[in-house]
Design a protein around this motif. Structure first.
Motif, PDB file in Angstrom:
ATOM      1  N   LEU A  45       0.905  -1.245  -0.042  1.00 30.06           N
ATOM      2  CA  LEU A  45       0.003  -0.041  -0.082  1.00 30.06           C
ATOM      3  C   LEU A  45       0.862   1.210   0.033  1.00 30.06           C
ATOM      4  CD1 LEU A  45      -2.842  -1.093   2.573  1.00 30.06           C
ATOM      5  CD2 LEU A  45      -3.122  -0.918   0.145  1.00 30.06           C
ATOM      6  N   LEU A  46       2.017   1.083   0.860  1.00 27.81           N
ATOM      7  CA  LEU A  46       2.830   2.343   0.737  1.00 27.81           C
ATOM      8  C   LEU A  46       3.412   2.621  -0.261  1.00 27.81           C
ATOM      9  CD1 LEU A  46       4.086   4.717   2.625  1.00 27.81           C
ATOM     10  CD2 LEU A  46       5.934   2.896   3.393  1.00 27.81           C
ATOM     11  N   ALA A  47       4.040   1.416  -1.107  1.00 28.93           N
ATOM     12  CA  ALA A  47       4.584   1.567  -2.663  1.00 28.93           C
ATOM     13  C   ALA A  47       3.591   2.323  -3.549  1.00 28.93           C
ATOM     14  CB  ALA A  47       4.866  -0.021  -2.980  1.00 28.93           C
ATOM     15  N   PHE A  48       2.283   2.239  -3.579  1.00 29.87           N
ATOM     16  CA  PHE A  48       1.438   2.672  -4.431  1.00 29.87           C
ATOM     17  C   PHE A  48       1.025   3.949  -3.931  1.00 29.87           C
ATOM     18  CE2 PHE A  48       0.090  -1.945  -4.561  1.00 29.87           C
ATOM     19  CZ  PHE A  48       1.193  -2.154  -5.856  1.00 29.87           C
ATOM     20  N   ARG A  49       1.356   4.309  -2.613  1.00 31.13           N
ATOM     21  CA  ARG A  49       1.147   5.627  -2.116  1.00 31.13           C
ATOM     22  C   ARG A  49       2.279   6.587  -2.211  1.00 31.13           C
ATOM     23  NH1 ARG A  49      -2.346   7.999   2.083  1.00 31.13           N
ATOM     24  NH2 ARG A  49      -1.244   9.422   3.274  1.00 31.13           N
ATOM     25  N   ARG A  50       3.477   6.227  -1.927  1.00 33.26           N
ATOM     26  CA  ARG A  50       4.868   6.802  -1.979  1.00 33.26           C
ATOM     27  C   ARG A  50       5.755   6.731  -3.054  1.00 33.26           C
ATOM     28  NH1 ARG A  50       4.262  11.821   0.616  1.00 33.26           N
ATOM     29  NH2 ARG A  50       2.725  11.609   2.565  1.00 33.26           N
ATOM     30  N   GLY A  51       5.657   5.451  -3.628  1.00 35.71           N
ATOM     31  CA  GLY A  51       6.877   5.031  -4.587  1.00 35.71           C
ATOM     32  C   GLY A  51       7.607   4.325  -4.036  1.00 35.71           C
ATOM     33  N   ALA A  96       7.859  -2.964  -5.539  1.00 36.82           N
ATOM     34  CA  ALA A  96       6.358  -2.774  -5.934  1.00 36.82           C
ATOM     35  C   ALA A  96       6.177  -1.403  -6.492  1.00 36.82           C
ATOM     36  CB  ALA A  96       5.513  -3.239  -5.089  1.00 36.82           C
ATOM     37  N   GLY A  97       7.138  -0.535  -5.677  1.00 36.25           N
ATOM     38  CA  GLY A  97       7.017   0.840  -5.765  1.00 36.25           C
ATOM     39  C   GLY A  97       7.410   1.295  -7.122  1.00 36.25           C
ATOM     40  N   LEU A  98       7.824   0.465  -8.100  1.00 38.44           N
ATOM     41  CA  LEU A  98       8.456   0.720  -9.210  1.00 38.44           C
ATOM     42  C   LEU A  98       7.124   1.007 -10.123  1.00 38.44           C
ATOM     43  CD1 LEU A  98      11.102  -1.903 -10.208  1.00 38.44           C
ATOM     44  CD2 LEU A  98      11.265   0.730  -9.505  1.00 38.44           C
ATOM     45  N   PHE A  99       5.808   0.438  -9.780  1.00 39.71           N
ATOM     46  CA  PHE A  99       4.588   0.780 -10.337  1.00 39.71           C
ATOM     47  C   PHE A  99       3.907   1.793  -9.917  1.00 39.71           C
ATOM     48  CE2 PHE A  99       5.906  -3.360 -11.410  1.00 39.71           C
ATOM     49  CZ  PHE A  99       5.364  -3.757 -12.462  1.00 39.71           C
ATOM     50  N   TYR A 100       4.400   2.680  -8.856  1.00 36.97           N
ATOM     51  CA  TYR A 100       3.796   3.939  -8.353  1.00 36.97           C
ATOM     52  C   TYR A 100       2.993   4.836  -9.395  1.00 36.97           C
ATOM     53  CZ  TYR A 100       3.356   8.564  -6.490  1.00 36.97           C
ATOM     54  OH  TYR A 100       3.178   9.877  -6.169  1.00 36.97           O
ATOM     55  N   GLN A 101       4.032   5.080 -10.272  1.00 36.34           N
ATOM     56  CA  GLN A 101       3.522   6.325 -11.411  1.00 36.34           C
ATOM     57  C   GLN A 101       2.380   5.897 -12.219  1.00 36.34           C
ATOM     58  OE1 GLN A 101       4.915   9.582 -11.146  1.00 36.34           O
ATOM     59  NE2 GLN A 101       2.901  10.063 -12.071  1.00 36.34           N
ATOM     60  N   PRO A 102       2.579   4.430 -13.030  1.00 35.13           N
ATOM     61  CA  PRO A 102       1.328   3.889 -13.760  1.00 35.13           C
ATOM     62  C   PRO A 102       0.207   3.800 -12.837  1.00 35.13           C
ATOM     63  CG  PRO A 102       3.441   2.778 -14.098  1.00 35.13           C
ATOM     64  CD  PRO A 102       3.846   3.712 -12.864  1.00 35.13           C
ATOM     65  N   VAL A 103       0.171   3.375 -11.419  1.00 34.29           N
ATOM     66  CA  VAL A 103      -0.983   3.088 -10.890  1.00 34.29           C
ATOM     67  C   VAL A 103      -1.646   4.554 -10.683  1.00 34.29           C
ATOM     68  CG1 VAL A 103      -1.713   2.495  -8.511  1.00 34.29           C
ATOM     69  CG2 VAL A 103      -0.216   1.000  -9.823  1.00 34.29           C
ATOM     70  N   GLN A 104      -0.892   5.531 -10.062  1.00 31.81           N
ATOM     71  CA  GLN A 104      -1.466   6.736  -9.657  1.00 31.81           C
ATOM     72  C   GLN A 104      -2.135   7.573 -10.991  1.00 31.81           C
ATOM     73  OE1 GLN A 104      -1.478   8.579  -6.955  1.00 31.81           O
ATOM     74  NE2 GLN A 104      -0.746   7.148  -5.823  1.00 31.81           N
ATOM     75  N   ARG A 113     -10.126  -0.043 -13.053  1.00 35.86           N
ATOM     76  CA  ARG A 113      -9.719  -1.613 -13.437  1.00 35.86           C
ATOM     77  C   ARG A 113      -8.266  -1.842 -13.768  1.00 35.86           C
ATOM     78  NH1 ARG A 113     -13.845  -5.049 -17.114  1.00 35.86           N
ATOM     79  NH2 ARG A 113     -15.101  -4.400 -15.388  1.00 35.86           N
ATOM     80  N   ALA A 114      -7.797  -1.149 -14.562  1.00 37.99           N
ATOM     81  CA  ALA A 114      -6.375  -0.726 -15.092  1.00 37.99           C
ATOM     82  C   ALA A 114      -5.404  -0.857 -13.887  1.00 37.99           C
ATOM     83  CB  ALA A 114      -6.025   0.312 -16.370  1.00 37.99           C
ATOM     84  N   ALA A 115      -5.779   0.085 -13.095  1.00 39.54           N
ATOM     85  CA  ALA A 115      -5.095   0.636 -11.821  1.00 39.54           C
ATOM     86  C   ALA A 115      -4.874  -0.880 -11.054  1.00 39.54           C
ATOM     87  CB  ALA A 115      -5.534   1.551 -11.042  1.00 39.54           C
ATOM     88  N   LEU A 116      -6.178  -1.667 -10.721  1.00 39.81           N
ATOM     89  CA  LEU A 116      -6.240  -2.813  -9.915  1.00 39.81           C
ATOM     90  C   LEU A 116      -5.282  -3.881 -10.556  1.00 39.81           C
ATOM     91  CD1 LEU A 116      -9.532  -2.589  -8.490  1.00 39.81           C
ATOM     92  CD2 LEU A 116      -7.430  -1.887  -7.259  1.00 39.81           C
ATOM     93  N   CYS A 117      -5.127  -3.841 -12.074  1.00 38.50           N
ATOM     94  CA  CYS A 117      -4.484  -4.880 -12.719  1.00 38.50           C
ATOM     95  C   CYS A 117      -3.136  -4.580 -12.403  1.00 38.50           C
ATOM     96  CB  CYS A 117      -4.728  -5.026 -13.926  1.00 38.50           C
ATOM     97  SG  CYS A 117      -6.392  -5.678 -14.452  1.00 38.50           S
ATOM     98  N   VAL A 178      -8.628  -3.836  -0.445  1.00 38.56           N
ATOM     99  CA  VAL A 178      -8.567  -2.695   0.331  1.00 38.56           C
ATOM    100  C   VAL A 178      -8.651  -1.275  -0.730  1.00 38.56           C
ATOM    101  CG1 VAL A 178      -7.013  -1.427   1.664  1.00 38.56           C
ATOM    102  CG2 VAL A 178      -7.295  -3.600   2.246  1.00 38.56           C
ATOM    103  N   LEU A 179      -7.858  -1.342  -1.608  1.00 37.60           N
ATOM    104  CA  LEU A 179      -8.078  -0.360  -2.694  1.00 37.60           C
ATOM    105  C   LEU A 179      -9.306  -0.020  -3.436  1.00 37.60           C
ATOM    106  CD1 LEU A 179      -4.563  -0.359  -4.224  1.00 37.60           C
ATOM    107  CD2 LEU A 179      -5.378   0.905  -2.310  1.00 37.60           C
ATOM    108  N   SER A 180     -10.131  -1.492  -3.727  1.00 31.92           N
ATOM    109  CA  SER A 180     -11.171  -1.281  -4.123  1.00 31.92           C
ATOM    110  C   SER A 180     -12.441  -0.511  -3.385  1.00 31.92           C
ATOM    111  CB  SER A 180     -11.907  -2.403  -4.739  1.00 31.92           C
ATOM    112  OG  SER A 180     -11.164  -3.175  -5.525  1.00 31.92           O
ATOM    113  N   SER A 181     -12.198  -0.743  -2.099  1.00 36.97           N
ATOM    114  CA  SER A 181     -13.130   0.069  -1.113  1.00 36.97           C
ATOM    115  C   SER A 181     -12.489   1.535  -0.523  1.00 36.97           C
ATOM    116  CB  SER A 181     -13.422  -0.721   0.113  1.00 36.97           C
ATOM    117  OG  SER A 181     -12.319  -1.138   0.675  1.00 36.97           O
ATOM    118  N   ALA A 182     -11.221   1.570  -0.793  1.00 35.09           N
ATOM    119  CA  ALA A 182     -10.730   2.796  -0.180  1.00 35.09           C
ATOM    120  C   ALA A 182      -9.360   3.131  -0.999  1.00 35.09           C
ATOM    121  CB  ALA A 182     -10.240   2.680   1.572  1.00 35.09           C
ATOM    122  N   PRO A 183      -9.790   3.744  -2.235  1.00 30.47           N
ATOM    123  CA  PRO A 183      -8.758   3.971  -2.975  1.00 30.47           C
ATOM    124  C   PRO A 183      -7.787   5.366  -2.576  1.00 30.47           C
ATOM    125  CG  PRO A 183     -10.752   4.712  -3.906  1.00 30.47           C
ATOM    126  CD  PRO A 183     -10.890   3.787  -2.829  1.00 30.47           C
TER     127      PRO A 183
END
Length: 201
Positions: A45-51, A96-104, A113-117, A178-183
């Motif tokens: 979760l932190l990886a997608f939040r902070r990189g 996992a934080g290498l995907f931070y920018q694409p997810v954001q 849907r793409a973000a969750l993939c 978690v991210l589906s209910s609280a992005p």
């Protein structure tokens, strides 16, 4: 490289502590060498939040907590093995934080849907990155514990491969839920820009 802000450092410590607490909870134990846990979820979760950098730091702190406060002493055979399995391996969860920018970017564009993939792929990357080091340490330091007649490399590959796959599946399911209910969990608040003072007329 920009210096890490105080808030990012605090979050790295908090999420690392949360992962440490989760690691104390009962896990799915398939054998003495295979145990599947969801403790990596806070780091993801932190990886997608902070990189990348912040999540690698959090993973490192988690490993440090394991050594300082956990039961890691029972699993440390040599200083090098302990360093690899608790500092290097845990830090690599942050890959996992290498995907931070694409997810954001996907979230900003409303492509949930793409973000969750991407999140799912990132969780697998972080899990494999961590257990690669456990695999290396497994056949170098734990080879003597392999079943009689079994190649230590194969033993480590099977034990850590099953653990990595199981943890990746479990953590990806939980992270997606978690991210589906609280992005908003992966959208850190930023300070509002300060408007320039108006000139006196």
């Amino acid at each position: 490289m920009k210096k890490l802000g105080l808030v990012a450092l605090i979050e790295a410590s908090f999420f690392a502590a949360l992962a440490f607490v989760f690691d104390l909870l009962p896990s799915i134990r398939l054998s003495p060498s295979i145990s599947i846990s969801f403790a990596m979820v806070p780091i993801f979760l932190l990886a997608f939040r902070r990189g990348f950098i912040v999540s690698v730091l959090a993973g490192f702190i988690w490993g440090l907590l394991q050594v300082a406060l956990g039961d890691a002493a029972r699993s440390i055979l040599t200083p090098l093995q302990g360093f690899i399995e608790y500092f290097v391996a845990f830090a690599f969860v942050g890959f996992a934080g290498l995907f931070y920018q694409p997810v954001q970017t996907a979230y900003r564009r409303g492509r949930k849907r793409a973000a969750l993939c991407l999140v799912t792929v990132a969780v697998f990357v972080g899990s494999i990155a961590r257990y690669f080091w456990h695999f290396i340490a497994g056949f170098i330091f734990w080879g003597e514990y392999a079943p009689e007649g079994m190649n230590p490399v194969w033993f480590s590959f099977v034990a850590n491969g099953v653990t990595a796959l199981g943890a990746a599946v479990l953590c990806s399911i939980l992270t997606v839920l978690v991210l589906s209910s609280a992005p908003t969990l992966i959208r850190p608040k930023t300070a509002a820009p300060v408007s320039p003072p108006k000139k006196a007329s």
